[in-house]
Design a protein around this motif. Structure first.
Motif, short mmCIF file in Angstrom:
data_model
loop_
_atom_site.label_atom_id
_atom_site.label_comp_id
_atom_site.label_asym_id
_atom_site.label_seq_id
_atom_site.Cartn_x
_atom_site.Cartn_y
_atom_site.Cartn_z
N PRO A 35 25.30 23.37 28.92
CA PRO A 35 24.99 22.22 29.80
C PRO A 35 24.63 22.61 31.23
O PRO A 35 24.28 21.75 32.03
N LEU A 36 24.73 23.89 31.58
CA LEU A 36 24.41 24.45 32.91
C LEU A 36 25.46 24.10 33.96
O LEU A 36 25.84 24.95 34.76
N VAL A 37 25.94 22.86 33.99
CA VAL A 37 26.97 22.51 34.98
C VAL A 37 28.27 23.26 34.69
O VAL A 37 29.13 23.37 35.57
N THR A 38 28.42 23.77 33.49
CA THR A 38 29.61 24.53 33.12
C THR A 38 29.37 26.04 33.17
O THR A 38 30.24 26.81 32.77
N LEU A 39 28.21 26.45 33.68
CA LEU A 39 27.86 27.87 33.68
C LEU A 39 28.88 28.71 34.44
O LEU A 39 29.33 29.75 33.96
N GLY A 40 29.24 28.28 35.65
CA GLY A 40 30.18 29.05 36.45
C GLY A 40 31.55 29.14 35.82
O GLY A 40 32.16 30.21 35.76
N ALA A 41 32.05 27.99 35.33
CA ALA A 41 33.37 27.98 34.70
C ALA A 41 33.39 28.84 33.44
O ALA A 41 34.36 29.56 33.17
N ALA A 42 32.31 28.76 32.65
CA ALA A 42 32.24 29.56 31.42
C ALA A 42 32.21 31.05 31.74
O ALA A 42 32.84 31.86 31.05
N THR A 43 31.49 31.43 32.79
CA THR A 43 31.39 32.84 33.16
C THR A 43 32.72 33.37 33.65
O THR A 43 33.17 34.46 33.24
N LEU A 44 33.38 32.65 34.54
CA LEU A 44 34.67 33.09 35.05
C LEU A 44 35.72 33.11 33.95
O LEU A 44 36.58 34.00 33.91
N THR A 45 35.66 32.15 33.04
CA THR A 45 36.58 32.13 31.91
C THR A 45 36.38 33.36 31.03
O THR A 45 37.36 34.02 30.63
N ALA A 46 35.13 33.68 30.72
CA ALA A 46 34.86 34.85 29.89
C ALA A 46 35.35 36.13 30.57
O ALA A 46 35.92 37.01 29.92
N TYR A 47 35.12 36.22 31.88
CA TYR A 47 35.59 37.40 32.62
C TYR A 47 37.11 37.52 32.54
O TYR A 47 37.65 38.58 32.20
N ALA A 48 37.81 36.43 32.89
CA ALA A 48 39.27 36.47 32.94
C ALA A 48 39.86 36.74 31.55
O ALA A 48 40.84 37.50 31.42
N TRP A 49 39.29 36.13 30.52
CA TRP A 49 39.82 36.33 29.17
C TRP A 49 39.60 37.77 28.70
O TRP A 49 40.50 38.38 28.11
N LEU A 50 38.41 38.33 28.95
CA LEU A 50 38.14 39.70 28.54
C LEU A 50 39.03 40.69 29.29
O LEU A 50 39.51 41.67 28.71
N ARG A 51 39.24 40.44 30.57
CA ARG A 51 40.13 41.32 31.32
C ARG A 51 41.54 41.29 30.73
O ARG A 51 42.19 42.33 30.58
N ARG A 52 42.00 40.09 30.39
CA ARG A 52 43.32 39.96 29.79
C ARG A 52 43.36 40.59 28.40
O ARG A 52 44.27 41.38 28.08
N ALA A 53 42.40 40.26 27.56
CA ALA A 53 42.43 40.66 26.15
C ALA A 53 42.23 42.16 25.97
O ALA A 53 42.78 42.74 25.01
N VAL A 54 41.47 42.79 26.83
CA VAL A 54 41.16 44.21 26.66
C VAL A 54 42.02 45.09 27.58
O VAL A 54 42.73 45.99 27.12
N LEU A 55 41.98 44.82 28.88
CA LEU A 55 42.62 45.73 29.84
C LEU A 55 44.12 45.47 29.99
O LEU A 55 44.93 46.39 29.93
N GLU A 56 44.49 44.21 30.21
CA GLU A 56 45.90 43.92 30.46
C GLU A 56 46.76 44.14 29.21
O GLU A 56 47.87 44.68 29.30
N VAL A 57 46.27 43.72 28.06
CA VAL A 57 47.02 43.93 26.82
C VAL A 57 47.20 45.42 26.55
O VAL A 57 48.28 45.88 26.15
N GLU A 58 46.16 46.19 26.81
CA GLU A 58 46.25 47.63 26.60
C GLU A 58 47.27 48.26 27.54
O GLU A 58 48.06 49.13 27.14
N ASP A 59 47.27 47.83 28.81
CA ASP A 59 48.25 48.36 29.76
C ASP A 59 49.67 48.00 29.35
O ASP A 59 50.60 48.83 29.47
N GLU A 60 49.86 46.77 28.88
CA GLU A 60 51.20 46.37 28.44
C GLU A 60 51.66 47.19 27.24
O GLU A 60 52.85 47.53 27.12
N ARG A 61 50.74 47.50 26.34
CA ARG A 61 51.11 48.32 25.18
C ARG A 61 51.45 49.75 25.60
O ARG A 61 52.33 50.38 25.01
N ASP A 62 50.75 50.26 26.60
CA ASP A 62 51.06 51.62 27.08
C ASP A 62 52.43 51.68 27.74
O ASP A 62 53.07 52.74 27.75
N ASP A 63 52.86 50.55 28.32
CA ASP A 63 54.14 50.52 29.03
C ASP A 63 55.32 50.16 28.13
O ASP A 63 56.46 50.06 28.61
#
Length: 222
Positions: A35-63
């Protein structure tokens, strides 16, 4: 220099290992941003989720200590929760990008009208510098917004990081240019996985260590 090289290496490994997940997130991003009006929210959501799902989860598993319960994968069902939380900052981020694009477009129009004048040349150079500066601060800007930092403070903090670590941030801006060139040649790349690749790479840049030989000073800036 070495901080950027390490980011390239670790990001490349993660991008390949999580390619199926990136494709899923990329497709969901396309649907949410349509819808374009959701472009910014969708982009920030994808960024935050990927950071959590890939980087933060991996760090928690290492600890994890022996006997601790395992850390599960971040489910796709948490994406709506991320979207609701990041709707407003993502929309403001998109509006700021639109404003910058308008400024750069107007600058290009003036340059075409005054191609042989000093004023036109200065406007063209300033426009290029502004566009490049905006590109290199995006990882840190998005990361601060994902953390819940208000937009003015997130922008100021991202600018301080770019100015504090110019070599690291400039070098880290090169792979997105390569990705853009590939997407220009293969137009289906963005639709399939391009946005996910870019956002996860930016997450690596924002959470990376710019000074590998002096890590104790990084926390003062990041």
């Amino acid at each position: 220099m070495w901080g950027a090289v390490r980011v390239w290496r670790t990001a490349g490994a993660h991008l390949w290992d999580h390619l199926p997940r990136l494709i899923v997130v990329n497709v969901l991003w396309l649907v949410a941003a349509w819808p374009l009006v959701t472009l910014g929210a969708a982009t920030l959501t994808a960024y935050a989720w990927l950071r959590r799902a890939v980087l933060e989860v991996e760090d928690e598993r290492d600890d994890l200590a022996p006997g601790d319960p395992p850390v599960p994968d971040e489910p796709y069902t948490s994406l709506p929760r991320f979207f609701r939380r990041l709707w407003w900052p993502g929309t403001l981020w998109a509006a700021l990008n639109i404003l910058l694009l308008f400024v750069l477009y107007a600058n290009g129009v003036v340059w075409r009208v005054q191609p042989d004048t000093l004023s036109g040349a200065l406007r063209a150079v300033l426009g290029l510098l502004l566009g490049w500066f905006w590109l290199v601060l995006q990882p840190f800007f998005l990361d601060a917004l994902a953390e819940g930092v208000p937009l003015p403070h997130a922008l100021a903090g991202a600018a301080r990081i770019v100015l504090a670590y110019p070599l690291y941030t400039q070098l880290c801006a090169l792979p997105p240019l390569l990705l853009s060139a590939l997407a220009w040649r293969f137009t289906s790349l963005w639709a399939l996985v391009g946005v996910g690749l870019l956002l996860l790479y930016w997450a690596h840049v924002a959470t990376g260590n710019p000074l590998t030989r002096r890590p104790q000073q990084v926390e003062d800036v990041l």
